[in-house]
Design a protein around this motif. Structure first.
Motif, PDB file in Angstrom:
ATOM      1  N   ASP B  55     -24.463  50.626 -52.626  1.00  0.00           N
ATOM      2  CA  ASP B  55     -25.369  49.659 -53.247  1.00  0.00           C
ATOM      3  C   ASP B  55     -26.507  49.381 -52.261  1.00  0.00           C
ATOM      4  O   ASP B  55     -26.547  48.340 -51.617  1.00  0.00           O
ATOM      5  CB  ASP B  55     -24.604  48.379 -53.591  1.00  0.00           C
ATOM      6  CG  ASP B  55     -25.441  47.427 -54.422  1.00  0.00           C
ATOM      7  OD1 ASP B  55     -26.596  47.759 -54.740  1.00  0.00           O
ATOM      8  OD2 ASP B  55     -24.939  46.337 -54.761  1.00  0.00           O
ATOM      9  N   ALA B  56     -27.423  50.344 -52.172  1.00  0.00           N
ATOM     10  CA  ALA B  56     -28.449  50.299 -51.134  1.00  0.00           C
ATOM     11  C   ALA B  56     -29.386  49.101 -51.254  1.00  0.00           C
ATOM     12  O   ALA B  56     -29.976  48.661 -50.273  1.00  0.00           O
ATOM     13  CB  ALA B  56     -29.260  51.591 -51.150  1.00  0.00           C
ATOM     14  N   GLU B  57     -29.522  48.555 -52.472  1.00  0.00           N
ATOM     15  CA  GLU B  57     -30.418  47.405 -52.632  1.00  0.00           C
ATOM     16  C   GLU B  57     -29.806  46.158 -52.004  1.00  0.00           C
ATOM     17  O   GLU B  57     -30.505  45.343 -51.421  1.00  0.00           O
ATOM     18  CB  GLU B  57     -30.707  47.153 -54.116  1.00  0.00           C
ATOM     19  CG  GLU B  57     -31.681  48.152 -54.693  1.00  0.00           C
ATOM     20  CD  GLU B  57     -32.179  47.733 -56.071  1.00  0.00           C
ATOM     21  OE1 GLU B  57     -32.651  46.605 -56.219  1.00  0.00           O
ATOM     22  OE2 GLU B  57     -32.068  48.566 -56.996  1.00  0.00           O
ATOM     23  N   GLU B  58     -28.528  46.009 -52.187  1.00  0.00           N
ATOM     24  CA  GLU B  58     -27.837  44.824 -51.680  1.00  0.00           C
ATOM     25  C   GLU B  58     -26.484  45.205 -51.092  1.00  0.00           C
ATOM     26  O   GLU B  58     -25.441  44.877 -51.651  1.00  0.00           O
ATOM     27  CB  GLU B  58     -27.627  43.798 -52.813  1.00  0.00           C
ATOM     28  CG  GLU B  58     -28.868  43.355 -53.556  1.00  0.00           C
ATOM     29  CD  GLU B  58     -29.721  42.355 -52.792  1.00  0.00           C
ATOM     30  OE1 GLU B  58     -29.550  42.232 -51.562  1.00  0.00           O
ATOM     31  OE2 GLU B  58     -30.568  41.706 -53.429  1.00  0.00           O
ATOM     32  N   VAL B 143     -29.352  54.672 -43.192  1.00  0.00           N
ATOM     33  CA  VAL B 143     -27.911  54.798 -43.399  1.00  0.00           C
ATOM     34  C   VAL B 143     -27.246  54.437 -42.083  1.00  0.00           C
ATOM     35  O   VAL B 143     -27.587  54.984 -41.037  1.00  0.00           O
ATOM     36  CB  VAL B 143     -27.531  56.227 -43.837  1.00  0.00           C
ATOM     37  CG1 VAL B 143     -26.020  56.427 -43.785  1.00  0.00           C
ATOM     38  CG2 VAL B 143     -28.054  56.506 -45.241  1.00  0.00           C
ATOM     39  N   HIS B 144     -26.350  53.463 -42.134  1.00  0.00           N
ATOM     40  CA  HIS B 144     -25.651  53.029 -40.923  1.00  0.00           C
ATOM     41  C   HIS B 144     -24.226  53.566 -40.934  1.00  0.00           C
ATOM     42  O   HIS B 144     -23.536  53.424 -41.935  1.00  0.00           O
ATOM     43  CB  HIS B 144     -25.615  51.501 -40.841  1.00  0.00           C
ATOM     44  CG  HIS B 144     -26.976  50.880 -40.839  1.00  0.00           C
ATOM     45  ND1 HIS B 144     -27.280  49.739 -41.548  1.00  0.00           N
ATOM     46  CD2 HIS B 144     -28.129  51.259 -40.237  1.00  0.00           C
ATOM     47  CE1 HIS B 144     -28.563  49.436 -41.356  1.00  0.00           C
ATOM     48  NE2 HIS B 144     -29.104  50.340 -40.576  1.00  0.00           N
ATOM     49  N   MET B 156     -28.896  51.305 -46.861  1.00  0.00           N
ATOM     50  CA  MET B 156     -29.723  50.088 -46.857  1.00  0.00           C
ATOM     51  C   MET B 156     -31.160  50.473 -47.188  1.00  0.00           C
ATOM     52  O   MET B 156     -31.800  51.220 -46.465  1.00  0.00           O
ATOM     53  CB  MET B 156     -29.626  49.444 -45.467  1.00  0.00           C
ATOM     54  CG  MET B 156     -30.551  48.287 -45.208  1.00  0.00           C
ATOM     55  SD  MET B 156     -29.913  46.701 -45.727  1.00  0.00           S
ATOM     56  CE  MET B 156     -28.747  46.306 -44.428  1.00  0.00           C
ATOM     57  N   MET B 157     -31.637  49.953 -48.306  1.00  0.00           N
ATOM     58  CA  MET B 157     -32.969  50.324 -48.784  1.00  0.00           C
ATOM     59  C   MET B 157     -34.023  49.320 -48.315  1.00  0.00           C
ATOM     60  O   MET B 157     -33.755  48.142 -48.199  1.00  0.00           O
ATOM     61  CB  MET B 157     -32.899  50.335 -50.311  1.00  0.00           C
ATOM     62  CG  MET B 157     -34.177  50.562 -51.014  1.00  0.00           C
ATOM     63  SD  MET B 157     -33.902  50.394 -52.802  1.00  0.00           S
ATOM     64  CE  MET B 157     -35.027  49.055 -53.129  1.00  0.00           C
ATOM     65  N   ARG B 158     -35.215  49.815 -48.066  1.00  0.00           N
ATOM     66  CA  ARG B 158     -36.324  48.913 -47.766  1.00  0.00           C
ATOM     67  C   ARG B 158     -36.742  48.256 -49.078  1.00  0.00           C
ATOM     68  O   ARG B 158     -36.876  48.942 -50.091  1.00  0.00           O
ATOM     69  CB  ARG B 158     -37.478  49.740 -47.178  1.00  0.00           C
ATOM     70  CG  ARG B 158     -38.654  48.941 -46.678  1.00  0.00           C
ATOM     71  CD  ARG B 158     -39.604  49.830 -45.878  1.00  0.00           C
ATOM     72  NE  ARG B 158     -40.198  50.903 -46.665  1.00  0.00           N
ATOM     73  CZ  ARG B 158     -41.192  50.738 -47.537  1.00  0.00           C
ATOM     74  NH1 ARG B 158     -41.695  49.544 -47.746  1.00  0.00           N
ATOM     75  NH2 ARG B 158     -41.693  51.761 -48.202  1.00  0.00           N
ATOM     76  N   PRO B 159     -36.950  46.924 -49.086  1.00  0.00           N
ATOM     77  CA  PRO B 159     -37.291  46.247 -50.344  1.00  0.00           C
ATOM     78  C   PRO B 159     -38.520  46.850 -51.021  1.00  0.00           C
ATOM     79  O   PRO B 159     -39.498  47.193 -50.356  1.00  0.00           O
ATOM     80  CB  PRO B 159     -37.574  44.814 -49.898  1.00  0.00           C
ATOM     81  CG  PRO B 159     -36.780  44.629 -48.658  1.00  0.00           C
ATOM     82  CD  PRO B 159     -36.774  45.962 -47.978  1.00  0.00           C
TER      83      PRO B 159
END
Lengths: 298, 303
Positions: B55-58, B143-144, B156-159
């Motif tokens: 869920d890269a957005e959140e 990606v962590h 983790m996406m940039r907003p």
């Protein structure tokens, strides 16, 4: 006035808050912009007077009568959507992004683009005014285009019916769909709940909102499920100059109302939940929100 | 556990491979609750397992775990840069762009790239006959990879970017194919969901017994059918809403693999960022039984 309800985290109660706000006046346009999981029509059963096909993404399709299996398209595709399986060129419908480049470069003109015609835009009447919503077909790109159309249609409906208030139920997340939902509107309400995940998501949502410079406020839903976390959210909002306009208690009747196809303000108007929503409505719409501006000293 | 059944050391030796996606149409039904607790149970019982927050957005999975960040992979993609000295303002690049990411007013000599709308397909470069378009890389997100004692991968996406798909793809790839891989999916049934579940051997849909939950569940089930993916259902917050979901699942012949009652105590643990299975042995056993039955049926990954 256009008011959008968003949340960052899903399931915090956006739709319930939107439905409650939308049934406080007899002259509203309700726009469901959560086109990936549109739910508002389940409560209001609008009488649809207009249905439009929304052409979203397009998919590349091979005409095997023309294809020479040269593989040039494979070299150009950046989405890994084209492969050669036992000598035959195959395009994966799931991976194809619809950029059309393969179709343009093919010497045999063997690649066609097919429209995905399964997404829809609906408009009609509901008991408190007009309602507009979109439904995105599964597998479509989460783009803001359909959302822009829903908002456009909602504005038209407001204008031609002399309605001043547009309530927008927004999508979750912080991506393109949210940006399309909130750009150029008058007020953003962010619905959150007292959990660590929701606070994290609220922070990310506020990042997006702050860039727009639009007036915004926060509602803490189910605040009594975890008072400690609610305090943390309050603290965060205070430190970032964000106003909390309501604390809504956890109430089983919120779901009961949904099961009965009613909004909470219709189903149980005398509850704390509904009264708080009424206050939010008055405050945002009729502007008896007092903002204290710092005194300028020369 | 089963007193005469397989003991846990045997399970360890078998080391099944399985990719299971935890998904839901509606947001907030409990995907993260299920993914994080399931992962922890697998750890407790010695399964080789990896958790991927798709869920890269959140992304929220890391709230529940303490791990060392092992590496951070920057995800970018190429967007066009237009050299206005070479550009003849013919408009062919705009014609080739399927995403309306190029804005041009020829007579005023204005041409702009709207970077957040660009999908990096490269069509504009092919279109340009004046050699005026080059590319530069812009950041989409990260990606962590967390390790010790076990691997968690977070997208983790940039907003505000157009699509998190590339970040999700990288995260899933990073997980490899050994052991049990849990894919915590983004909500909905659009692209990000598809790109998560397409990698899975089996999809567990989490829903709640409300009209909204059921409506979104139906949409997920229909989508998975077109993808030929098997699915089962976890009902969360049982006790609220109505019973219609049971009838639907019976008609569709979809098994319910777990039911979690609505309980303020459970909600309390979750909202504080704690794992429920650390507090309730009963729920822990339920998780173990559930994953065992899924491994038995769908184990030994083909992906």
């Amino acid at each position: 006035m256009e008011i959008a309800i968003i949340s960052g985290k899903g399931g915090t109660g956006k739709s319930c808050v939107s439905a409650a706000l939308a049934t406080l006046s007899n002259k509203v346009v309700l726009a469901d912009c959560d086109v990936d999981a549109a739910n508002m029509y389940l409560i209001f059963h609008p009488l649809i007077s207009e249905e439009k096909i929304y052409i979203g993404s397009r998919k590349a399709i091979i005409d095997y009568n023309k294809c020479s299996s040269c593989g040039l398209c494979m070299d150009y595709c950046r989405f890994d959507a084209i492969s050669k399986i036992s000598g035959e060129i195959v395009i994966s419908e799931l991976l194809c992004d619809g950029c059309e480049l393969c179709s343009r470069i093919c010497h045999e003109e063997a690649i066609l683009m097919a429209n995905n015609q399964n997404s829809r835009l609906y408009a009609g009447d509901f008991r408190n005014g007009k309602m507009v919503y979109g439904r995105l077909a599964p597998g479509e790109e989460t783009s803001g285009k359909l959302i822009n159309l829903v908002r456009e249609k909602a504005k038209q409906a407001a204008l031609s019916n002399g309605i001043e208030t547009i309530i927008i139920d927004g999508p979750p997340g912080i991506g393109c769909p949210v940006i399309s939902t909130i750009s150029g509107i008058d007020h953003i309400i962010i619905v959150t709940e007292p959990s660590k995940s929701a606070l994290d998501d609220l922070k990310r949502a506020l990042q997006v909102v702050s860039v727009t410079g639009i007036a915004s406020s926060v509602i803490i839903n189910k605040y009594d499920l975890n008072i400690k976390m609610s305090r943390q959210i309050e603290e965060y909002c205070q430190n970032h100059d964000v106003q909390i306009v309501a604390h809504l208690p956890y109430d089983n009747r919120v779901v009961d109302a949904m099961v009965s196809c009613m909004s909470m303000t219709e189903y149980a108007p005398e509850t704390d939940f509904s009264k708080s929503i009424q206050m939010v409505f008055n405050r945002i719409l009729y502007g008896n929100k007092k903002r204290i501006y710092p005194t300028i000293c020369w | 556990m089963d007193p005469e059944g397989v003991n846990d050391s045997e399970v360890e030796r078998v080391m099944p491979n399985l990719k299971v996606a935890i998904a839901s149409g509606k947001g907030g039904t409990g995907k993260t609750l299920i993914s994080t607790n399931l992962f922890h149970v697998l750890q407790l019982y010695g399964y080789d397992s990896t958790l991927v927050d798709c869920d890269a957005e959140e992304p929220n999975d890391m709230i529940f775990f303490n791990r060392d960040l092992k590496k951070s992979i920057k995800i970018g993609h190429h967007v066009p840069v237009i050299d206005t000295d070479k550009c003849v303002f013919c408009g062919k690049c705009r014609e080739y762009c399927s995403y309306n990411a190029i804005f041009i007013i020829p007579h005023a000599g204005i041409i702009k790239v709207i970077e957040d709308q660009c999908h990096s397909c490269g069509a504009c470069i092919v279109a340009c006959e004046s050699g005026a378009i080059k590319e530069k890389e812009i950041e989409l997100g990260e990606v962590h990879v967390y390790t010790t004692p076990s691997k968690i991968i977070e997208s983790m996406m940039r907003p505000g970017i157009a699509s998190p798909v590339k970040i999700i793809k990288t995260a899933v790839k990073e997980a490899g194919s050994h052991g049990i891989i849990i894919l915590d999916s983004p909500p909905g049934t659009s692209c990000p969901f598809i790109h998560t579940v397409m990698n899975a051997d089996h999809v567990v849909l989490v829903t709640e017994p409300t009209p909204f939950g059921l409506s979104d569940l139906k949409q997920s089930v229909e989508t998975l059918k077109t993808m030929n993916k098997s699915c089962s259902v976890i009902l969360n917050r049982v006790g609220i809403g109505n019973n219609e979901v049971y009838k639907y699942l019976e008609d569709e012949n979809i098994p319910i693999v777990m039911e979690i009652p609505f309980d303020r105590v459970i909600a309390g643990y979750y909202t504080n960022g704690e794992l429920v299975v650390n507090h309730s042995p009963e729920i822990r056993d339920q998780f173990l039984a559930m994953i065992k039955s899924i491994i038995e049926k769908y184990g030994n990954s083909n992906y």
